[in-house]
Write a protein that holds these residues in place. Structure first.
Motif, short mmCIF file in Angstrom:
data_model
loop_
_atom_site.label_atom_id
_atom_site.label_comp_id
_atom_site.label_asym_id
_atom_site.label_seq_id
_atom_site.Cartn_x
_atom_site.Cartn_y
_atom_site.Cartn_z
N VAL A 1 -8.08 -0.03 2.61
CA VAL A 1 -7.24 -1.04 1.96
C VAL A 1 -6.72 -2.04 2.99
O VAL A 1 -6.78 -3.26 2.79
CB VAL A 1 -6.07 -0.40 1.19
CG1 VAL A 1 -5.19 -1.45 0.55
CG2 VAL A 1 -6.58 0.57 0.15
N GLU B 1 5.34 0.23 -8.14
CA GLU B 1 4.27 -0.56 -8.72
C GLU B 1 4.89 -1.57 -9.70
O GLU B 1 4.55 -2.76 -9.68
CB GLU B 1 3.25 0.30 -9.46
CG GLU B 1 2.18 -0.53 -10.15
CD GLU B 1 1.32 0.26 -11.10
OE1 GLU B 1 0.17 -0.15 -11.30
OE2 GLU B 1 1.78 1.28 -11.65
N VAL C 1 0.89 -1.17 0.00
CA VAL C 1 0.00 0.00 0.00
C VAL C 1 0.92 1.21 0.00
O VAL C 1 1.55 1.52 1.01
CB VAL C 1 -0.94 0.01 1.23
CG1 VAL C 1 -1.85 1.22 1.19
CG2 VAL C 1 -1.73 -1.29 1.32
N TYR D 1 -7.79 -6.26 3.20
CA TYR D 1 -6.89 -7.40 3.17
C TYR D 1 -6.85 -8.16 4.50
O TYR D 1 -6.72 -9.38 4.51
CB TYR D 1 -5.49 -6.98 2.73
CG TYR D 1 -5.44 -6.73 1.24
CD1 TYR D 1 -5.57 -7.78 0.34
CD2 TYR D 1 -5.29 -5.45 0.73
CE1 TYR D 1 -5.54 -7.57 -1.02
CE2 TYR D 1 -5.26 -5.23 -0.64
CZ TYR D 1 -5.39 -6.29 -1.50
OH TYR D 1 -5.37 -6.08 -2.86
N ARG E 1 0.99 -7.77 -4.56
CA ARG E 1 -0.25 -7.04 -4.85
C ARG E 1 0.02 -5.57 -4.57
O ARG E 1 0.57 -5.22 -3.53
CB ARG E 1 -1.38 -7.55 -3.97
CG ARG E 1 -1.71 -8.99 -4.26
CD ARG E 1 -2.80 -9.46 -3.35
NE ARG E 1 -2.94 -10.90 -3.52
CZ ARG E 1 -3.40 -11.71 -2.61
NH1 ARG E 1 -3.79 -11.23 -1.45
NH2 ARG E 1 -3.50 -12.99 -2.83
N TYR E 2 -0.40 -4.71 -5.48
CA TYR E 2 -0.08 -3.28 -5.38
C TYR E 2 -1.34 -2.45 -5.24
O TYR E 2 -2.31 -2.65 -5.97
CB TYR E 2 0.68 -2.82 -6.62
CG TYR E 2 1.03 -1.35 -6.58
CD1 TYR E 2 2.16 -0.92 -5.90
CD2 TYR E 2 0.21 -0.40 -7.17
CE1 TYR E 2 2.48 0.43 -5.83
CE2 TYR E 2 0.53 0.94 -7.12
CZ TYR E 2 1.66 1.35 -6.44
OH TYR E 2 1.97 2.68 -6.37
N ASN E 3 -1.31 -1.52 -4.29
CA ASN E 3 -2.39 -0.56 -4.08
C ASN E 3 -1.77 0.82 -3.92
O ASN E 3 -1.15 1.10 -2.89
CB ASN E 3 -3.18 -0.91 -2.82
CG ASN E 3 -3.90 -2.22 -2.93
OD1 ASN E 3 -5.05 -2.26 -3.32
ND2 ASN E 3 -3.21 -3.31 -2.63
#
Length: 169
Positions: free
Chosen positions: A159, A129, A113, A163, A138-140
């Motif tokens: 976010v 990213e 994140v 998760y 996993r990218y946020n």
């Protein structure tokens, strides 16, 4: 050893090879991912609301039986401590910056994140990213008009909660 590349432009093969070799050299190359890591920066691009963000992370970590840990840059922890911490990370929350390069130690599936920052030109640097995608993370990205330093716990919480709730099921 993989060849060097310009910042933010690593090749898929080099990034994965380096990550695998760095993790393979650990006493437990696939430890349980049981930690939410909050990166604390002291120069350039820090969270003005760091303590509130960490309190929120700790609340959600506790609810799922996870640890909440701050990875700071003053002083920077040693190599083995850094490698162990990021290999146990389930989620890493960070303002954009060099501390995210430690994701090279993370296992595939780790969640990043990242609070993104606008440059004076209006551009945004998405190099982490790209790194996350190459490593199977996993990218946020969080991008707000108020800039990365002013992101609040309320901005990050949806976010993190999403998760953590997925993990509890």
């Amino acid at each position: 050893m993989p060849a060097g590349t310009p910042c933010g432009h690593a090749t898929l093969f080099n990034a994965q090879l380096l990550s695998m070799q760095l993790r393979a050299g650990m006493s437990d190359p696939a430890p349980t991912r049981d930690t939410i890591v909050l990166i604390r920066r002291t120069k350039k691009r820090w969270f003005n609301h760091h303590d509130d963000i960490f309190a929120m992370i700790r609340k959600h970590a506790d609810s799922a039986g996870l640890k909440a840990v701050v990875y700071g840059d003053n002083p920077v922890p040693g190599f083995n401590e850094t490698r162990q911490l990021f290999s146990r990370a389930y989620i890493v929350v960070a303002p954009h910056g060099a501390g995210e390069s430690n994701l090279i130690f993370s296992q595939p599936g780790t969640i990043l994140v990242e609070a993104l920052c606008y440059y004076k030109t209006g551009e945004v640097n998405f190099c982490y990213e790209h790194m996350a995608q190459m490593l199977g993370l996993r990218y946020n990205g969080l991008l707000f008009d108020k800039q990365c330093m002013n992101i609040t716990a309320a901005d990050v919480e949806p976010v993190v909660k999403y998760y953590v709730d997925k993990l509890k099921r």
